[in-house]
Design an enzyme around this catalytic site. Structure first.
Site, PDB file in Angstrom:
ATOM      1  CB  SER A 153      -0.975  -0.014   1.101  1.00 12.40           C
ATOM      2  OG  SER A 153      -1.122   1.280   1.572  1.00 12.40           O
ATOM      3  CG  ASP A 155      -2.235   5.360   1.670  1.00  8.91           C
ATOM      4  OD1 ASP A 155      -1.975   6.055   0.928  1.00  8.91           O
ATOM      5  OD2 ASP A 155      -3.485   5.139   1.775  1.00  8.91           O
ATOM      6  CG  MET A 197      -2.852   9.493  -3.001  1.00  8.04           C
ATOM      7  SD  MET A 197      -2.747   8.187  -3.880  1.00  8.04           S
ATOM      8  CE  MET A 197      -3.703   8.453  -5.248  1.00  8.04           C
ATOM      9  N   GLY A 198      -3.413   9.707   1.364  1.00  8.44           N
ATOM     10  CA  GLY A 198      -3.521   9.359   2.816  1.00  8.44           C
ATOM     11  C   GLY A 198      -4.783   9.540   3.327  1.00  8.44           C
ATOM     12  CD  GLU A 254      -6.338  11.055  -0.840  1.00  7.16           C
ATOM     13  OE1 GLU A 254      -5.766   9.947  -0.231  1.00  7.16           O
ATOM     14  OE2 GLU A 254      -6.971  10.803  -1.988  1.00  7.16           O
ATOM     15  CG  ASN A 529      25.528   1.557   4.040  1.00  2.00           C
ATOM     16  OD1 ASN A 529      25.740   2.140   5.087  1.00  2.00           O
ATOM     17  ND2 ASN A 529      24.803   0.491   4.089  1.00  2.00           N
ATOM     18  CD  GLN A 660      28.211   4.394  -9.213  1.00  2.48           C
ATOM     19  OE1 GLN A 660      28.309   3.475  -8.234  1.00  2.48           O
ATOM     20  NE2 GLN A 660      29.165   4.886  -9.652  1.00  2.48           N
TER      21      GLN A 660
HETATM   22  P1  ATP Z   1      -5.785  -0.703  -0.542  1.00  2.00           P
HETATM   23  O1  ATP Z   1      -5.139  -0.357   0.724  1.00  2.00           O
HETATM   24  O2  ATP Z   1      -5.105  -0.044  -1.792  1.00  2.00           O
HETATM   25  O3  ATP Z   1      -7.344  -0.240  -0.413  1.00  2.00           O
HETATM   26  P2  ATP Z   1      -6.866  -3.192  -0.105  1.00  2.00           P
HETATM   27  O4  ATP Z   1      -6.425  -4.405  -0.058  1.00  2.00           O
HETATM   28  O5  ATP Z   1      -7.367  -2.638   1.208  1.00  2.00           O
HETATM   29  O6  ATP Z   1      -5.815  -2.182  -0.702  1.00  2.00           O
HETATM   30  P3  ATP Z   1      -9.598  -3.308  -0.842  1.00  2.00           P
HETATM   31  O7  ATP Z   1     -10.487  -2.890  -1.834  1.00  2.00           O
HETATM   32  O8  ATP Z   1     -10.208  -2.904   0.681  1.00  2.00           O
HETATM   33  O9  ATP Z   1      -8.367  -2.975  -0.916  1.00  2.00           O
HETATM   34  O10 ATP Z   1      -9.769  -4.833  -0.982  1.00  2.00           O
HETATM   35  C1  ATP Z   1      -9.474  -5.582  -1.822  1.00  2.00           C
HETATM   36  C2  ATP Z   1     -10.253  -6.757  -2.312  1.00  2.00           C
HETATM   37  O11 ATP Z   1     -10.002  -7.831  -1.493  1.00  2.00           O
HETATM   38  C3  ATP Z   1     -11.795  -6.571  -2.454  1.00  2.00           C
HETATM   39  O12 ATP Z   1     -12.258  -5.948  -3.514  1.00  2.00           O
HETATM   40  C4  ATP Z   1     -12.259  -7.863  -2.172  1.00  2.00           C
HETATM   41  O13 ATP Z   1     -12.278  -8.838  -3.219  1.00  2.00           O
HETATM   42  C5  ATP Z   1     -11.235  -8.491  -1.066  1.00  2.00           C
HETATM   43  N1  ATP Z   1     -11.839  -8.052   0.398  1.00  2.00           N
HETATM   44  C6  ATP Z   1     -11.632  -6.990   1.193  1.00  2.00           C
HETATM   45  N2  ATP Z   1     -12.381  -7.299   2.015  1.00  2.00           N
HETATM   46  C7  ATP Z   1     -12.838  -8.402   2.237  1.00  2.00           C
HETATM   47  C8  ATP Z   1     -13.601  -9.056   3.234  1.00  2.00           C
HETATM   48  N3  ATP Z   1     -14.206  -8.952   4.346  1.00  2.00           N
HETATM   49  N4  ATP Z   1     -13.981 -10.451   2.651  1.00  2.00           N
HETATM   50  C9  ATP Z   1     -13.626 -10.866   1.532  1.00  2.00           C
HETATM   51  N5  ATP Z   1     -12.912 -10.221   0.594  1.00  2.00           N
HETATM   52  C10 ATP Z   1     -12.443  -8.973   0.823  1.00  2.00           C
END
Ligand code: ATP
Length: 746
Positions: A153, A155, A197-198, A254, A529, A660
């Site tokens: 991620s 973030d 972002m964040g 954000e 380093n 470098q």
């Molecule tokens: P980011 O931090 O970029 O948002 P993330 O992994 O948290 O990444 P999400 O959109 O929350 O992104 O989740 C990605 C996918 O994971 C979802 O579209 C879904 O397919 C799956 N997922 C998320 N939560 C659940 C859940 N509670 N049960 C089953 N699948 C899930």
């Protein structure tokens, strides 16, 4: 004993630079361990859809992806997987290929989904058997789903890893953008309000602000405490202008909010500054460019190490092992129960939503909190007395001298600026010594005021000037005299080997020259380093990024042309830059002085390269540390490969040289320069006035900032080859050589 034979890998949720490096590491480590590996396209969607969305990988499948941003196997947010029916379908699709182990690369949502899938697996299998969709034998053969998660991620909002995959690259994008905006802002004396972002995490905003020398930051975890924050912000920004600063940069995350939980928008900040200060204000929303582009060196290395360890964890075959998260804490690979990490990560979001900001800050960890405090001090810092403030109660006003030593390293200026401003903020007089110990001997010492270090946070090189001179003989007398004449109470040396060596000499000479009986601290700053007690010296991350950017271009110049590049990198006798850039660029072979080179090695390498090119390889990369061997150097290796491989491949040599060492410091170097400078000023201030003041070097090790007596310098170093005896990165050689092997012959 459950033996994993087939493994699936997917990237899910928001994309993050570095995901490809993780995919590559997982695929190649698995293949090397004779495990079949399947790429699942578009995150959980591919698992639900099955068919060609689940693709069996060979070695070449992940060739040439290390340097690419995004994720080549795609990612998605998949609604069907959030339903039981979707997960049943996914289980069936995995079992139809015999896959019962998964590496999931994503954020908290993706990893939560993975955990639910793991928990439901036995029931899903029962349902599938009852429905006649799989046989009882298949269910018995795969009773458990093994899952390992990797945090990705931009973030950096995930508990369980100091850095998540993609964060460092996003910080690169932010610092590049803010640096660029600052120059135009300065030309027109404008103010820019920049949105980064964040939504629930201020990491990018805070570290971006620290790294770019921004003037104000607003983050979700630490809303301005008083209701009249607008006034306070205006007061500080106005003061900056009155001291002659030409640009004003405000960074807004954000999810920034006020103490009542109301979101603070960039437009709101713009209006406040226009109305109250009459500033010419522009808003820039950095948006998705923060997610894009080639991954930084750190993200490539982090992802590679985590990906490799994910497979090792799966193959450890611990029965009924709950899903684990593989992360990096204190520069070491760690494992923790996945769900525990997800829950703690979510509790930060909950704490913010509930207005419990103290808890949110605490959960983010001490580095985050420390960075916030340092930033707050840096933006407040101003010439003593200018706003009627004096050093904290009764503290002695010290005179601290700063010098740079050895070759210039990107981040030296950042460290000097932070030290000067933090010192001035305490009411100290800060002195700059020009050109290292050469200037010290000649008495080239001047006062550095608040304004004199303006803009130094972001520029490479050494504005103070530096040299490799170490004091000898009568030089000590001259230095002692200048210490006395300038009433120097403490000495801060920011530099490389010769700085450490010189500091050690002064420490040794304390009996002969009482003037040296002042606190002395060395802050590691060298691209090589090679220093003891520090895992990362300031400048080495910038150099690594310079190297990988150059190698990416070199490789691109000759894609599919049967060419092997021999690239020589810096580092003197220390192989850090060579090995790490080898991991980050996928070099087939890295030659290090520590390891030595024999004729037999070279013969083997020639044979491997010939075999590789004969079986379809189109591009080769060999990295050589500049002092890897006195005879078998990069010229020799070039000639050897040219002669031996002439019928099969061409050879080109590239000596990267001083590119470098140049360029503006990377965000990581700027942040660690600031952090170490802050710790350094604290140390000198604590030691000043003591009967036997400390003489030390400082360094980050295992996530901790440590101080070590200079007495350890000769003990901990190889004096002949000018490097630390213990080098934490040494064990990474195994990963480098596994992942860059030529494709196994069918
Ligand atoms: P980011 O931090 O970029 O948002 P993330 O992994 O948290 O990444 P999400 O959109 O929350 O992104 O989740 C990605 C996918 O994971 C979802 O579209 C879904 O397919 C799956 N997922 C998320 N939560 C659940 C859940 N509670 N049960 C089953 N699948 C899930």
């Amino acid at each position: 004993m459950l033996t994993t034979k087939k493994l699936g890998i997917l990237t899910s949720g928001g994309d993050a630079p570095g995901m490809n490096a993780a995919v590559r590491a997982v695929v190649r480590t698995a293949l090397e361990r004779d495990v079949e590996v399947y790429a699942i396209y578009e995150g959980y969607q591919g698992m639900v859809d099955g068919g060609d969305r689940i693709h069996k990988c060979d070695w070449g499948f992940v060739g040439g992806i290390l340097q690419r941003g995004g994720t080549v196997i795609g990612t998605a947010r998949c609604m069907p997987f959030q339903t039981r029916e979707g997960r049943r379908q996914a289980a069936r699709n995995l079992l139809s290929r015999g896959i019962d182990a998964l590496v999931v690369i994503g954020g908290d949502g993706s990893l939560t989904g993975a955990n639910i899938f793991y928990q439901e697996w036995p029931e899903l299998l029962t349902e599938l058997v009852e429905a006649g969709e799989i046989t009882q034998e298949v269910a018995i053969a795969h009773p458990q789903l093994k899952i390992v998660g990797l945090p990705a991620s931009i973030d950096n909002d995930f508990y369980g890893s100091d850095m998540t995959i993609g964060t460092d690259t996003a910080l690169h994008r932010i610092t590049e953008a803010v640096d660029a905006i600052s120059s135009t802002a300065a030309s027109h004396q404008r103010t820019f309000v920049i949105s980064v972002m964040g939504r629930n995490c201020g990491y990018l905003a805070l570290m971006g602000a620290l790294a770019t020398g921004a003037d104000w930051v607003l983050i979700p975890e630490m809303p301005p405490t008083d209701d009249n924050w607008e006034e306070k912000m205006c007061e500080v920004l106005k003061a900056g202008r009155s001291f002659g600063r030409r640009d004003t940069i405000v960074i807004v995350a954000e999810g920034a909010r006020d103490s009542h939980g109301n979101l603070i928008s960039c437009d709101q900040v713009k209006h406040i500054l226009e109305e109250r200060l009459g500033e010419d204000v522009r808003v820039t929303i950095l948006g998705h460019m923060q997610r894009g582009g080639a991954p930084s060196a750190y993200d490539r290395i982090l992802s590679t190490i985590l990906g490799h360890n994910a497979v090792e964890e799966i193959l450890a075959d611990k029965p009924h092992r709950e899903p684990m998260l593989i992360g990096m804490r204190g520069n070491r690979v760690t494992q923790a129960p996945l769900m525990e990490c997800v829950q703690i990560s979510r509790s930060v979001v909950q704490a913010i939503a509930a207005g419990d900001y103290q808890k949110a800050m605490q959960l983010r960890g001490h580095i985050f909190e420390e960075a916030y405090n340092t930033f707050s001090t840096l933006i407040q810092a101003k010439p003593p007395g200018s706003l009627g403030e004096r050093p904290p109660g009764g503290q002695k006003s010290l005179r601290i001298a700063i010098l740079n030593c050895d070759a210039a390293a990107p981040g030296m200026n950042t460290a000097v600026r932070a030290a000067v401003r933090l010192g001035i903020d305490r009411g100290y007089t800060m002195l700059g010594i020009e050109h290292g110990f050469r200037g010290f001997i000649q008495g080239k010492i001047r006062e550095l005021d608040w304004v004199s270090v303006r803009g130094w946070a972001t520029i490479g090189g050494s504005e103070l000037g530096t040299s490799r001179k170490t004091p000898q003989g009568r030089d000590f007398y001259a230095i002692a005299r200048h210490i006395e004449n300038n009433h120097i109470d403490a000495l801060l040396i920011i530099g490389g080997w010769s700085g450490y060596q010189s500091a050690y000499y002064l420490y040794q000479q304390r009996e002969n020259y009482p003037a040296f009986n002042i606190p002395i601290l060395c802050i590691p700053a060298t691209i090589d380093n090679n220093l003891p007690g520090a895992e990362h010296s300031i400048g080495s991350d910038t150099a690594l990024n310079n190297i990988i950017e150059a190698i990416d271009k070199i490789k691109q110049s000759a894609v599919a042309s049967n060419r092997c590049f021999v690239v020589e990198v810096m580092g003197l006798y220390c192989g850090y830059l060579a090995l790490m850039s080898g991991i980050a660029t996928g070099a087939e072979r890295v030659y290090l002085h520590e390891e030595g080179i024999t004729l037999k090695n070279l013969q083997q390498d020639v044979s491997d390269l010939i075999a590789g090119f004969t079986t379809g390889k189109r591009l080769g990369l060999v990295l050589c540390n500049e002092k890897a061997h006195p005879v078998y150097n990069s010229n020799f290796i070039r000639d050897l490969l040219t002669e031996e491989g002439k019928k099969i491949f061409q050879v080109r040599q590239s000596i990267l040289g001083h590119l470098q060492q140049g360029g503006d410091p990377s965000p990581f170097d700027r942040i660690s320069a600031t952090r170490l400078a802050q710790k350094g000023i604290n140390y000198l201030s604590e030691q000043a006035g003591k009967e036997s003041p400390g003489a030390s070097f400082i360094g980050l090790q295992g996530g901790q900032v440590n101080f070590w007596s200079l007495a350890k310098f000769p003990q901990w170093t190889d004096q002949e080859f000018k490097r630390a005896k213990e080098q934490w990165w040494w064990d990474l050689r195994a990963i480098a050589s596994i992942l860059a092997q030529p494709a196994p012959t069918p």
